[in-house]
Design a protein around this motif. Structure first.
Motif, PDB file in Angstrom:
ATOM      1  N   UNK A  21       0.857  -1.181   0.000  1.00 50.85           N
ATOM      2  CA  UNK A  21       0.000   0.000   0.000  1.00 50.85           C
ATOM      3  C   UNK A  21       0.894   1.232   0.000  1.00 50.85           C
ATOM      4  N   UNK A  22       0.672   2.125  -0.932  1.00 59.33           N
ATOM      5  CA  UNK A  22       1.491   3.328  -1.044  1.00 59.33           C
ATOM      6  C   UNK A  22       0.643   4.548  -0.692  1.00 59.33           C
ATOM      7  N   UNK A  23       1.074   5.285   0.343  1.00 59.74           N
ATOM      8  CA  UNK A  23       0.313   6.454   0.771  1.00 59.74           C
ATOM      9  C   UNK A  23       1.014   7.763   0.425  1.00 59.74           C
ATOM     10  N   UNK A  24       2.314   7.705   0.164  1.00 60.05           N
ATOM     11  CA  UNK A  24       3.065   8.909  -0.185  1.00 60.05           C
ATOM     12  C   UNK A  24       4.237   8.502  -1.044  1.00 60.05           C
ATOM     13  N   UNK A  25       4.561   9.326  -2.049  1.00 59.76           N
ATOM     14  CA  UNK A  25       5.603   8.955  -3.004  1.00 59.76           C
ATOM     15  C   UNK A  25       6.440  10.164  -3.370  1.00 59.76           C
ATOM     16  N   UNK A  26       7.470   9.899  -4.173  1.00 60.84           N
ATOM     17  CA  UNK A  26       8.399  10.956  -4.575  1.00 60.84           C
ATOM     18  C   UNK A  26       7.947  11.549  -5.909  1.00 60.84           C
ATOM     19  N   UNK A  27       6.958  12.407  -5.871  1.00 58.19           N
ATOM     20  CA  UNK A  27       6.472  13.118  -7.043  1.00 58.19           C
ATOM     21  C   UNK A  27       6.149  12.138  -8.173  1.00 58.19           C
ATOM     22  N   UNK A  28       6.756  12.351  -9.377  1.00 58.71           N
ATOM     23  CA  UNK A  28       6.406  11.532 -10.537  1.00 58.71           C
ATOM     24  C   UNK A  28       7.462  10.519 -10.904  1.00 58.71           C
ATOM     25  N   UNK A  29       8.180   9.979  -9.929  1.00 55.62           N
ATOM     26  CA  UNK A  29       9.282   9.062 -10.212  1.00 55.62           C
ATOM     27  C   UNK A  29       8.778   7.702 -10.698  1.00 55.62           C
ATOM     28  N   UNK A  30       9.029   7.391 -11.972  1.00 56.00           N
ATOM     29  CA  UNK A  30       8.648   6.096 -12.524  1.00 56.00           C
ATOM     30  C   UNK A  30       9.491   4.977 -11.918  1.00 56.00           C
ATOM     31  N   UNK A  31      10.749   5.275 -11.672  1.00 56.46           N
ATOM     32  CA  UNK A  31      11.650   4.279 -11.112  1.00 56.46           C
ATOM     33  C   UNK A  31      11.186   3.829  -9.734  1.00 56.46           C
ATOM     34  N   UNK A  32      10.794   4.782  -8.902  1.00 54.50           N
ATOM     35  CA  UNK A  32      10.373   4.423  -7.553  1.00 54.50           C
ATOM     36  C   UNK A  32       9.118   3.551  -7.570  1.00 54.50           C
ATOM     37  N   UNK A  33       8.183   3.848  -8.462  1.00 53.99           N
ATOM     38  CA  UNK A  33       6.953   3.051  -8.548  1.00 53.99           C
ATOM     39  C   UNK A  33       7.286   1.599  -8.892  1.00 53.99           C
ATOM     40  N   UNK A  34       8.180   1.404  -9.851  1.00 54.94           N
ATOM     41  CA  UNK A  34       8.540   0.046 -10.258  1.00 54.94           C
ATOM     42  C   UNK A  34       9.341  -0.668  -9.173  1.00 54.94           C
ATOM     43  N   UNK A  35      10.251   0.054  -8.520  1.00 52.49           N
ATOM     44  CA  UNK A  35      11.051  -0.567  -7.470  1.00 52.49           C
ATOM     45  C   UNK A  35      10.179  -0.982  -6.286  1.00 52.49           C
ATOM     46  N   UNK A  36       9.187  -0.171  -5.964  1.00 46.76           N
ATOM     47  CA  UNK A  36       8.298  -0.540  -4.859  1.00 46.76           C
ATOM     48  C   UNK A  36       7.436  -1.745  -5.223  1.00 46.76           C
ATOM     49  N   UNK A  37       6.972  -1.780  -6.452  1.00 51.37           N
ATOM     50  CA  UNK A  37       6.242  -2.973  -6.887  1.00 51.37           C
ATOM     51  C   UNK A  37       7.124  -4.212  -6.751  1.00 51.37           C
ATOM     52  N   UNK A  38       8.419  -4.031  -6.987  1.00 49.76           N
ATOM     53  CA  UNK A  38       9.350  -5.149  -6.908  1.00 49.76           C
ATOM     54  C   UNK A  38       9.456  -5.783  -5.539  1.00 49.76           C
ATOM     55  N   UNK A  39       9.042  -5.067  -4.479  1.00 48.57           N
ATOM     56  CA  UNK A  39       9.099  -5.652  -3.134  1.00 48.57           C
ATOM     57  C   UNK A  39       8.139  -6.831  -3.000  1.00 48.57           C
ATOM     58  N   UNK A  40       7.128  -6.922  -3.843  1.00 50.85           N
ATOM     59  CA  UNK A  40       6.161  -8.030  -3.752  1.00 50.85           C
ATOM     60  C   UNK A  40       6.191  -8.902  -4.992  1.00 50.85           C
ATOM     61  N   UNK A  41       7.220  -8.769  -5.826  1.00 57.33           N
ATOM     62  CA  UNK A  41       7.272  -9.518  -7.083  1.00 57.33           C
ATOM     63  C   UNK A  41       7.883 -10.905  -6.950  1.00 57.33           C
ATOM     64  N   UNK A  42       8.536 -11.187  -5.848  1.00 59.71           N
ATOM     65  CA  UNK A  42       9.127 -12.516  -5.725  1.00 59.71           C
ATOM     66  C   UNK A  42       8.032 -13.575  -5.771  1.00 59.71           C
ATOM     67  N   UNK A  43       8.345 -14.676  -6.448  1.00 59.85           N
ATOM     68  CA  UNK A  43       7.361 -15.754  -6.599  1.00 59.85           C
ATOM     69  C   UNK A  43       6.847 -16.198  -5.232  1.00 59.85           C
ATOM     70  N   UNK A  44       5.531 -16.382  -5.122  1.00 60.74           N
ATOM     71  CA  UNK A  44       4.903 -16.694  -3.838  1.00 60.74           C
ATOM     72  C   UNK A  44       4.838 -18.202  -3.600  1.00 60.74           C
ATOM     73  N   UNK A  45       4.912 -18.535  -2.335  1.00 57.01           N
ATOM     74  CA  UNK A  45       4.882 -19.957  -1.975  1.00 57.01           C
ATOM     75  C   UNK A  45       3.492 -20.564  -2.167  1.00 57.01           C
ATOM     76  N   UNK A  46       2.467 -19.755  -1.923  1.00 61.29           N
ATOM     77  CA  UNK A  46       1.126 -20.297  -2.045  1.00 61.29           C
ATOM     78  C   UNK A  46       0.624 -20.151  -3.484  1.00 61.29           C
ATOM     79  N   UNK A  47      -0.179 -21.073  -3.910  1.00 58.52           N
ATOM     80  CA  UNK A  47      -0.660 -21.102  -5.290  1.00 58.52           C
ATOM     81  C   UNK A  47      -2.116 -20.644  -5.349  1.00 58.52           C
TER      82      UNK A  47
END
Length: 821
Positions: free
Chosen positions: A659-685
């Motif tokens: 959940x993102x409540x505050x960000x660094x203006x219009x940074x595309x890089x930050x949006x993608x990097x934050x999404x990456x925190x939950x991109x690892x393959x999940x154990x549950x199917x």
């Protein structure tokens, strides 16, 4: 519900020299500088950049206002009779290539296009690529020949290949890949398969004066003679693979290929061609001639030696005369640099896309310098470790924070057979050199970039780093390197080959192109959606939640100064309730939740009100580790709040909701990097999506504009953001905060009465100097769920702009002079 959005194709220095700069988003220095620039000024920068690229000979896509409508009429281009079996549309005006991703041969065509062009947008059914000088330079650097590129492009195109595209490719690459700079036996050689090119280079006085003649020959005799050797080829197996990952061989039918190239072929011939191509690797066919050539022994390369002290000047001179040199490291024949006995563990097996990326680096038996782009959670660390195990020389790894330093060390110990004493960490808390003549050193960009006076132990460690000749320089989050503060690292360290790793090869200041000469060309870029569909990374549902501003908050927002507006739309009571509702909902599902806030004031307010743990720049490394450990292993700790410190290099495979409540203006890089925190393959199917990304946005504020800009990179990767105007069930949820008008007014009064410096506080706005005093507990230090006091916090000093009255304690005093009569 509104429809989904479519594709829209400093670091602070430390006063104490023995301390590392903040272990947070060190590289945000460049973003802090450019995000305050007006859109008009940024538009001017882009126009200048476009003009510069056009003058360099590249086809650059003009803006919509610059393209006459008549130029977009391509009705005169004749379709081939079997065009339905071919997946490419090529724009003759600007070098753009459109791929029909639903084509039966789209997967093979993607491999080819990624090698020769820059991906622009890759949603589900239509992909867009762009031919640039940089992308063609990268194609040549991995061994692709121009004639083969044109042949395959024509084969896949629905129309005859436009002459403008042919001319652009030939003009851009006529001298690319012809000259290589090779380091053998710690001696530098300029190498080419064509002796005439070397003769042409020697006509330049700078290059001629730097030449080293063999001791057995006179200068006059050797002036027209070159050293000769067999062309290199890769005859070794990449670690972690079952068989050599050499470029694919052509096994297809020549008759089928001829049918595909025949513009007058029948529908049957077209179907036959499509079936043949579907079974083959297009990129492998393109490289088939090179494989056949490498199998022979009669191909020679010519070379001459140059002085090591003049290498940088020669590289610049070759680029100026349009003969850019490819850098390669003949690591197997380097006997001067000590070998490091390291291998991947027998149980380690790399994935096919990782093998493909590494084959671009080691395709001809040498190590090419360059950049590999993989999504967050796709195993960039293992790619770097496998490259190090292939080169088997002393390796220096640079990353962005002390937390990621420890994670890299753990990954080396997990995947390779190295011992702990062969790996050294260089941070503010660790400065112990490895045992033996060769080993691994892991540090941060900030530690090496700091050019101020250092403590004795730190200075001694730096001296050893700079005096050593490194076989391999591994740069994590390489997109930070062009920042003015960090690019000096490359001049302080002597390394034979360099590999950059990143998930987001994008910057808001347009310095990303500098990586082509700082590191090398892009060797490989993976498709996020393909890896998600194959199960290598999580399947994420992205949503933007619109939160109306309450009347009191919106009135204050409309009248507030610019700096206070961000806090007001972040502390919006409706946004607070939406965050609280989503946390309750996903905790009930058993999810692990990360809540991101750039603004530290809001971060503390949310976490304290909801009784959750939080991490920001004010916590030391030990406190952060304890909180992260609680989040990973304690079932009662399902939610943590993070500031910018969590944007990159945090390994949290348990996290399934962000959940993102505050960000660094219009940074595309930050949006993608934050999404990456939950991109690892999940154990549950789970069926369908198994991870969720929410961006909470206050309606009718500037946050909506920034949110649209931030999402562009992810939309171009194929992600779709659903817009949610009302969360179902939120009105029936009990115990939500700030539901009454009185509570909302009290919250507003608190925000308006807060100190301006505290409201604007971010992890990079202030320099924090840590004084190691007393103990620290994770929950107490973070205002967490234990309910303990903050008395155990590590004492910190905050640097703020002040005046003499403040320094003398006179903030609440007034001086008045009276005249005595």
């Amino acid at each position: 519900m509104p429809p989904k959005r479519k594709s829209a194709s400093a670091a602070a220095a430390y006063d104490d020299d023995d301390f590392e700069a903040p272990d947070l988003d060190d590289y945000e220095e460049y973003e802090e500088a450019i995000e305050d620039v007006s859109d008009e000024e940024m538009g001017g920068r882009r126009k200048k950049s476009r003009s510069a690229r056009q003058s360099a000979g590249g086809l650059e896509a003009p803006s919509d206002s610059e393209v006459p409508e008549a130029n977009m009429d391509f009705s005169k281009m004749v379709l081939k009779p079997d065009h339905h079996a071919r997946p490419l549309w090529i724009n003759p005006e600007n070098g753009y290539i459109v791929l029909e991703a639903f084509s039966p041969i789209a997967e093979q065509a993607q491999d080819f296009l990624v090698a020769i062009a820059e991906p622009v947008s890759r949603p589900t059914y239509i992909h867009e690529y762009r031919l640039t000088s940089y992308s063609l330079y990268a194609a040549v650097s991995v061994g692709l020949e121009i004639d083969n590129i044109l042949s395959v492009l024509n084969r896949l195109s629905k129309t005859e290949l436009p002459q403008s595209t042919i001319d652009h490719i030939r003009e851009s690459t006529k001298s690319f890949g012809k000259v290589k700079l090779v380091l053998k036996h710690n001696r530098y050689f300029i190498e080419s398969e064509e002796a005439g090119i070397l003769q042409r280079l020697l006509k330049d006085s700078i290059i001629r004066d730097a030449r080293v003649f063999p001791s057995a020959s006179t200068a006059g005799d050797a002036a027209t003679r070159f050293l000769e050797d067999k062309a290199p080829k890769r005859d070794f197996e990449l670690p972690g693979t079952k068989k050599p990952a050499a470029p694919g061989a052509a096994n297809g039918s020549n008759d089928a290929e001829a049918a595909a190239q025949d513009g007058n072929g029948t529908a049957t011939a077209a179907a036959t061609a499509a079936a043949a191509v579907q079974e083959e690797d297009v990129l492998g066919m393109l490289l088939a001639k090179d494989d056949d050539r490498d199998a022979t022994d009669d191909v020679l390369v010519h070379s001459f030696e140059i002085q090591a002290a003049k290498v940088e000047g020669i590289k610049k001179q070759c680029a100026d005369i349009n003969f850019p040199m490819l850098e390669e490291y003949d690591f197997r024949n380097d006997t001067s640099t000590k070998n490091l006995e390291m291998n991947l563990k027998p149980t380690t097996q790399i994935r096919p896309y990782q093998e493909k990326a590494l084959s671009k680096m080691f395709g001809n038996g040498r190590a090419r310098s360059g950049i590999i782009v993989l999504p967050c959670g796709a195993g960039k660390t293992l790619v770097g470790i496998t490259a190090a195990c292939t080169i088997r020389k002393s390796t220096l790894v640079l990353c962005t924070s002390a937390v990621s330093v420890q994670q890299w060390k753990q990954q080396f110990l997990m995947w390779s057979d190295l011992k702990a004493n062969q790996i050294a960490c260089f941070t503010s808390e660790e400065k112990l050199w490895f045992q033996g003549e060769s080993g691994i050193v892991i540090s941060t960009y900030t530690m090496l970039a700091n050019n101020r006076k250092r403590a004795h132990q730190t200075a001694e460690f730096m001296r050893r780093l700079q005096s050593m000749e490194w076989g391999f320089l591994l740069l994590d989050e390489v997109h930070v390197v062009p920042a003015n503060m960090f690019r000096r690292v490359l001049t302080n360290i002597a390394a034979h080959t360099k590999l950059g790793l990143t998930a987001t090869l994008v910057r808001e200041d347009e310095k990303i192109g500098d990586l082509n000469f700082l590191i090398g060309p892009k060797l490989y870029e993976a498709n996020w959606m393909d890896l998600s569909s194959q199960g290598h990374i999580a399947r994420v549902q992205c949503a933007e939640v619109w939160c109306p501003m309450t009347p009191e908050f919106y009135r204050a927002y409309a009248n507030a100064e610019t700096r206070r507006k961000q806090v007001l739309y972040t502390m919006n009571p409706n946004k607070f309730q939406a965050c609280q509702f989503l946390i309750k909902y996903h905790e009930a599902r058993g999810d692990k939740i990360i809540v991101f806030s750039d603004n530290v004031y809001a971060l503390k307010a949310y976490a304290t009100k909801l009784n959750k743990l939080f991490i920001y720049g004010g916590l030391n490394h030990h406190e952060r580790t304890l909180i992260l450990s609680q989040f990973q292993h304690n079932p009662n700790c399902s939610t943590i709040f993070l500031s910018k410190v969590g944007d990159t290099s945090l390994d949290l495979p348990e996290a399934t909701c962000l959940i993102q409540i505050s960000s660094h203006y219009g940074s595309r890089r930050q949006e993608a990097q934050r999404l990456g925190r939950i991109l690892r393959a999940k154990r549950r199917n789970d069926e369908g999506f198994n991870a969720f990304f929410y961006s909470l946005v206050s309606k009718d504020t500037e946050e909506m504009y920034y949110s649209n800009k931030r999402q562009q990179f992810l939309v171009d990767q194929g992600y779709a953001f659903k817009v949610i105007t009302k969360l179902p069930g939120i009105e029936e949820t009990a115990d939500l905060s700030f539901t009454t008008q009185r509570e909302q007014q009290e919250l507003l009064a608190t925000v308006l009465a807060a100190d301006a410096a505290a409201l604007e506080e971010t992890d990079l706005a202030l320099t924090k100097v840590r004084f190691e005093r007393g103990g620290s507990g994770s929950a107490a230090a973070s205002g967490g769920s234990s309910g303990g006091s903050n008395s155990s916090l590590v004492v910190t000093a905050q640097r703020r702009q002040g005046n003499m009255a403040s320094l003398s304690g006179g903030d609440t005093m007034a001086y008045m002079a009276t005249r005595n009569r």
